[in-house]
Design a protein around this motif. Sequence first.
Motif, PDB file in Angstrom:
ATOM      1  N   SER A 154     -48.490  32.889 -10.159  1.00  0.00           N
ATOM      2  CA  SER A 154     -49.394  31.738 -10.218  1.00  0.00           C
ATOM      3  C   SER A 154     -49.680  31.198  -8.820  1.00  0.00           C
ATOM      4  O   SER A 154     -48.887  31.356  -7.887  1.00  0.00           O
ATOM      5  CB  SER A 154     -48.777  30.618 -11.064  1.00  0.00           C
ATOM      6  N   ALA A 155     -50.823  30.552  -8.683  1.00  0.00           N
ATOM      7  CA  ALA A 155     -51.138  29.857  -7.428  1.00  0.00           C
ATOM      8  C   ALA A 155     -50.095  28.777  -7.160  1.00  0.00           C
ATOM      9  O   ALA A 155     -49.729  28.515  -6.011  1.00  0.00           O
ATOM     10  CB  ALA A 155     -52.540  29.254  -7.508  1.00  0.00           C
ATOM     11  N   PHE A 156     -49.592  28.159  -8.221  1.00  0.00           N
ATOM     12  CA  PHE A 156     -48.558  27.133  -8.114  1.00  0.00           C
ATOM     13  C   PHE A 156     -47.316  27.693  -7.418  1.00  0.00           C
ATOM     14  O   PHE A 156     -46.768  27.079  -6.502  1.00  0.00           O
ATOM     15  CB  PHE A 156     -48.213  26.637  -9.520  1.00  0.00           C
ATOM     16  N   SER A 157     -46.887  28.872  -7.842  1.00  0.00           N
ATOM     17  CA  SER A 157     -45.705  29.492  -7.248  1.00  0.00           C
ATOM     18  C   SER A 157     -45.946  29.844  -5.783  1.00  0.00           C
ATOM     19  O   SER A 157     -45.084  29.631  -4.929  1.00  0.00           O
ATOM     20  CB  SER A 157     -45.318  30.743  -8.041  1.00  0.00           C
ATOM     21  N   ILE A 158     -47.122  30.377  -5.480  1.00  0.00           N
ATOM     22  CA  ILE A 158     -47.443  30.710  -4.087  1.00  0.00           C
ATOM     23  C   ILE A 158     -47.509  29.452  -3.233  1.00  0.00           C
ATOM     24  O   ILE A 158     -47.071  29.441  -2.078  1.00  0.00           O
ATOM     25  CB  ILE A 158     -48.773  31.481  -4.005  1.00  0.00           C
ATOM     26  N   ALA A 159     -48.042  28.375  -3.801  1.00  0.00           N
ATOM     27  CA  ALA A 159     -48.120  27.115  -3.056  1.00  0.00           C
ATOM     28  C   ALA A 159     -46.722  26.630  -2.679  1.00  0.00           C
ATOM     29  O   ALA A 159     -46.485  26.170  -1.555  1.00  0.00           O
ATOM     30  CB  ALA A 159     -48.848  26.062  -3.875  1.00  0.00           C
ATOM     31  N   LEU A 160     -45.782  26.755  -3.600  1.00  0.00           N
ATOM     32  CA  LEU A 160     -44.403  26.356  -3.307  1.00  0.00           C
ATOM     33  C   LEU A 160     -43.777  27.263  -2.262  1.00  0.00           C
ATOM     34  O   LEU A 160     -42.977  26.822  -1.437  1.00  0.00           O
ATOM     35  CB  LEU A 160     -43.564  26.379  -4.587  1.00  0.00           C
ATOM     36  N   TYR A 161     -44.137  28.529  -2.297  1.00  0.00           N
ATOM     37  CA  TYR A 161     -43.580  29.508  -1.366  1.00  0.00           C
ATOM     38  C   TYR A 161     -44.174  29.348   0.027  1.00  0.00           C
ATOM     39  O   TYR A 161     -43.560  29.702   1.030  1.00  0.00           O
ATOM     40  CB  TYR A 161     -43.857  30.923  -1.888  1.00  0.00           C
ATOM     41  N   THR A 162     -45.402  28.793   0.085  1.00  0.00           N
ATOM     42  CA  THR A 162     -46.140  28.731   1.345  1.00  0.00           C
ATOM     43  C   THR A 162     -45.464  27.822   2.367  1.00  0.00           C
ATOM     44  O   THR A 162     -45.245  28.213   3.513  1.00  0.00           O
ATOM     45  CB  THR A 162     -47.585  28.243   1.098  1.00  0.00           C
ATOM     46  N   SER A 163     -45.138  26.594   1.972  1.00  0.00           N
ATOM     47  CA  SER A 163     -44.527  25.655   2.915  1.00  0.00           C
ATOM     48  C   SER A 163     -43.975  24.450   2.173  1.00  0.00           C
ATOM     49  O   SER A 163     -44.407  24.141   1.052  1.00  0.00           O
ATOM     50  CB  SER A 163     -45.545  25.174   3.956  1.00  0.00           C
ATOM     51  N   GLU A 164     -43.038  23.771   2.782  1.00  0.00           N
ATOM     52  CA  GLU A 164     -42.487  22.552   2.181  1.00  0.00           C
ATOM     53  C   GLU A 164     -43.559  21.468   2.095  1.00  0.00           C
ATOM     54  O   GLU A 164     -43.565  20.661   1.171  1.00  0.00           O
ATOM     55  CB  GLU A 164     -41.303  22.059   2.999  1.00  0.00           C
ATOM     56  N   LYS A 165     -44.468  21.468   3.071  1.00  0.00           N
ATOM     57  CA  LYS A 165     -45.531  20.455   3.086  1.00  0.00           C
ATOM     58  C   LYS A 165     -46.398  20.577   1.833  1.00  0.00           C
ATOM     59  O   LYS A 165     -46.708  19.582   1.175  1.00  0.00           O
ATOM     60  CB  LYS A 165     -46.391  20.615   4.342  1.00  0.00           C
ATOM     61  N   VAL A 166     -46.784  21.823   1.487  1.00  0.00           N
ATOM     62  CA  VAL A 166     -47.581  22.036   0.282  1.00  0.00           C
ATOM     63  C   VAL A 166     -46.765  21.657  -0.946  1.00  0.00           C
ATOM     64  O   VAL A 166     -47.276  21.048  -1.890  1.00  0.00           O
ATOM     65  CB  VAL A 166     -48.059  23.508   0.199  1.00  0.00           C
ATOM     66  N   GLY A 167     -45.465  21.980  -0.925  1.00  0.00           N
ATOM     67  CA  GLY A 167     -44.592  21.608  -2.031  1.00  0.00           C
ATOM     68  C   GLY A 167     -44.552  20.112  -2.257  1.00  0.00           C
ATOM     69  O   GLY A 167     -44.548  19.632  -3.396  1.00  0.00           O
ATOM     70  N   GLU A 168     -44.536  19.354  -1.172  1.00  0.00           N
ATOM     71  CA  GLU A 168     -44.538  17.895  -1.287  1.00  0.00           C
ATOM     72  C   GLU A 168     -45.856  17.398  -1.873  1.00  0.00           C
ATOM     73  O   GLU A 168     -45.881  16.447  -2.662  1.00  0.00           O
ATOM     74  CB  GLU A 168     -44.286  17.262   0.085  1.00  0.00           C
ATOM     75  N   GLN A 169     -46.966  18.040  -1.503  1.00  0.00           N
ATOM     76  CA  GLN A 169     -48.262  17.635  -2.049  1.00  0.00           C
ATOM     77  C   GLN A 169     -48.333  17.894  -3.554  1.00  0.00           C
ATOM     78  O   GLN A 169     -49.014  17.163  -4.280  1.00  0.00           O
ATOM     79  CB  GLN A 169     -49.382  18.386  -1.330  1.00  0.00           C
ATOM     80  N   ILE A 170     -47.634  18.922  -4.005  1.00  0.00           N
ATOM     81  CA  ILE A 170     -47.644  19.265  -5.425  1.00  0.00           C
ATOM     82  C   ILE A 170     -47.021  18.153  -6.259  1.00  0.00           C
ATOM     83  O   ILE A 170     -47.395  17.942  -7.419  1.00  0.00           O
ATOM     84  CB  ILE A 170     -46.934  20.616  -5.645  1.00  0.00           C
ATOM     85  N   ARG A 171     -46.083  17.424  -5.676  1.00  0.00           N
ATOM     86  CA  ARG A 171     -45.451  16.320  -6.413  1.00  0.00           C
ATOM     87  C   ARG A 171     -46.489  15.313  -6.913  1.00  0.00           C
ATOM     88  O   ARG A 171     -46.293  14.655  -7.942  1.00  0.00           O
ATOM     89  CB  ARG A 171     -44.436  15.604  -5.524  1.00  0.00           C
ATOM     90  N   LYS A 172     -47.592  15.191  -6.190  1.00  0.00           N
ATOM     91  CA  LYS A 172     -48.617  14.219  -6.552  1.00  0.00           C
ATOM     92  C   LYS A 172     -49.394  14.629  -7.806  1.00  0.00           C
ATOM     93  O   LYS A 172     -50.171  13.840  -8.343  1.00  0.00           O
ATOM     94  CB  LYS A 172     -49.586  14.025  -5.381  1.00  0.00           C
ATOM     95  N   LEU A 173     -49.201  15.885  -8.246  1.00  0.00           N
ATOM     96  CA  LEU A 173     -49.962  16.385  -9.386  1.00  0.00           C
ATOM     97  C   LEU A 173     -49.319  16.047 -10.726  1.00  0.00           C
ATOM     98  O   LEU A 173     -49.904  16.297 -11.775  1.00  0.00           O
ATOM     99  CB  LEU A 173     -50.127  17.911  -9.287  1.00  0.00           C
ATOM    100  N   VAL A 174     -48.120  15.476 -10.699  1.00  0.00           N
ATOM    101  CA  VAL A 174     -47.432  15.169 -11.953  1.00  0.00           C
ATOM    102  C   VAL A 174     -47.286  13.661 -12.115  1.00  0.00           C
ATOM    103  O   VAL A 174     -47.316  12.911 -11.140  1.00  0.00           O
ATOM    104  CB  VAL A 174     -46.040  15.843 -12.007  1.00  0.00           C
ATOM    105  N   ASP A 175     -47.124  13.239 -13.373  1.00  0.00           N
ATOM    106  CA  ASP A 175     -47.012  11.803 -13.664  1.00  0.00           C
ATOM    107  C   ASP A 175     -45.734  11.209 -13.088  1.00  0.00           C
ATOM    108  O   ASP A 175     -45.712  10.053 -12.686  1.00  0.00           O
ATOM    109  CB  ASP A 175     -47.050  11.583 -15.180  1.00  0.00           C
ATOM    110  N   ASP A 176     -44.678  12.001 -13.068  1.00  0.00           N
ATOM    111  CA  ASP A 176     -43.374  11.527 -12.607  1.00  0.00           C
ATOM    112  C   ASP A 176     -42.894  12.402 -11.451  1.00  0.00           C
ATOM    113  O   ASP A 176     -42.130  13.356 -11.658  1.00  0.00           O
ATOM    114  CB  ASP A 176     -42.370  11.566 -13.767  1.00  0.00           C
ATOM    115  N   PRO A 177     -43.341  12.122 -10.214  1.00  0.00           N
ATOM    116  CA  PRO A 177     -42.985  12.981  -9.072  1.00  0.00           C
ATOM    117  C   PRO A 177     -41.485  13.160  -8.892  1.00  0.00           C
ATOM    118  O   PRO A 177     -41.035  14.219  -8.464  1.00  0.00           O
ATOM    119  CB  PRO A 177     -43.600  12.248  -7.873  1.00  0.00           C
ATOM    120  N   GLN A 178     -40.697  12.140  -9.237  1.00  0.00           N
ATOM    121  CA  GLN A 178     -39.248  12.240  -9.046  1.00  0.00           C
ATOM    122  C   GLN A 178     -38.612  13.271  -9.974  1.00  0.00           C
ATOM    123  O   GLN A 178     -37.499  13.738  -9.730  1.00  0.00           O
ATOM    124  CB  GLN A 178     -38.597  10.869  -9.269  1.00  0.00           C
TER     125      GLN A 178
END
Length: 472
Positions: A154-178
């Motif tokens: 998935s693009a999601f998995s590649i985004a997480l693999y790409t960099s920690e910065k992208v991983g942090e941005q992904i947190r914004k896509l969910v209702d409960d980032p924590q």
Amino acid sequence: MTIISDEQNRVVVVLVPLPLHGHLNQLLHLSRLISTHDDIPVHVISTTTHGRQAKLRLQGWNPNNISNIFFHDYPIPPFVAPLPNPNSTNKFPSHLQPLCESATHLRHPVATLLRKLSTTTRRLVIIHDSLMGSVVQDFVSLPNAETYTFHSVSAFSIALYTSEKVGEQIRKLVDDPQSLTKDLISFNGCFTSEFKRFINAQHEYAKLSSGRIYNTCRIMEQPILDLLEPVAKNENKLLWALGPFNPVDIKRSKVSRKDGGGPVEWLDQQTSNTVIFVSFGTTTTFSQEQIIEIANGLERSHQRFIWVVRNADKGDIKNTIDNNFRVELPQGFEERVKDRGLVVREWAPQLDILAHPSIGGFMSHCGWNSCIESISMGVPIVAWPMHSDQPNNAVLVTKVLKVALLVDEWCRNQQLVSAITIQNAVKRLMGSKEGEEIRKRAAAIGRRVRKSVRDHGITRMELESFIGHITR
């Protein structure tokens, strides 16, 4: 094999998958999509035995009926092929690594084929699995060749693999980032250290490519693709989301079994949305203890089910040891559940099953093939990830798309999953208001995904844009 010699070809496409089923299957489906445009010749590379097996398993279309798809199956050096270890604490299928290493020896026959094909076309386009980069590296000596890296996850998995910065941005896509704890969006426990080294070595060759291709849909992963596109642009690369590759309008086929009935025929006797399909892909092998817990959980759930019970694929499929071993189910289990459950011990027609109206859920390891097939058919998922990208995919389907629920938390992935945990997960999806809401969301996304591949749909337009680009 006769090589096309029409010098008027605008483009010839070569597909180079990793010879594992989950990778081969996706690029076989892509070969069909590309071949239907302007009769583009498509050449598919594989090892002799794995290519043959993948074609036999293919669903939704017959590769032998398409005249402009050409298969090149090459032998690879012998390799030590250990059997899957059901009792390993790490669920990664390390028994398949020797096959992956041996497949890199396809470099020389592939280079020879590329040189021949380059004389028949104005542009030679090579689409290679991200884990087969070293195999196509000699394209750089051909003035009319260009490569595109295909990511089988998935693009999601590649985004997480790409960099920690992208991983942090992904947190914004969910209702409960924590809720996206570090263990959920990391790759801890997902690979062996040996396979990580293999991945990194092959990914180095992606620097030579002109772009990246994903078997995903903007309906599903637009926000994640929005994060990846600037990264690709900074590297002077294009990004294409061309999925789902698998056919989405499945004509159900009758699949014969030795006892005269197949899973599709059995499903024909069931009512709509009442059956959960339980299958864990081609790389999962359970311990005997875990098999018993699954059986007890399914029985106690009192839900209708189809359960595929088979060992993981072996690296050397010529091995005479029976891959579809007969595990010991609890005494009397099949007799007790015969009115509401079916155990399938051979290869199961997953697309046919997921497309059947009787299917109301899918208990899955969350391999990307299974995820995108389930989503494209509008079937909700009970997520039970095992290794590799599967934990990330489980987060995508549960937290982002909200078309799934988890069997158990990933932090307990090395522990035995109890029958009561399995029972509760099945009942939550198949017999609760929460499950019904998830099913409605899955059905809605499935409709949008299927619409996207039809004329004027977003995926269809993106595929036409990609074809326009490589035939420019």
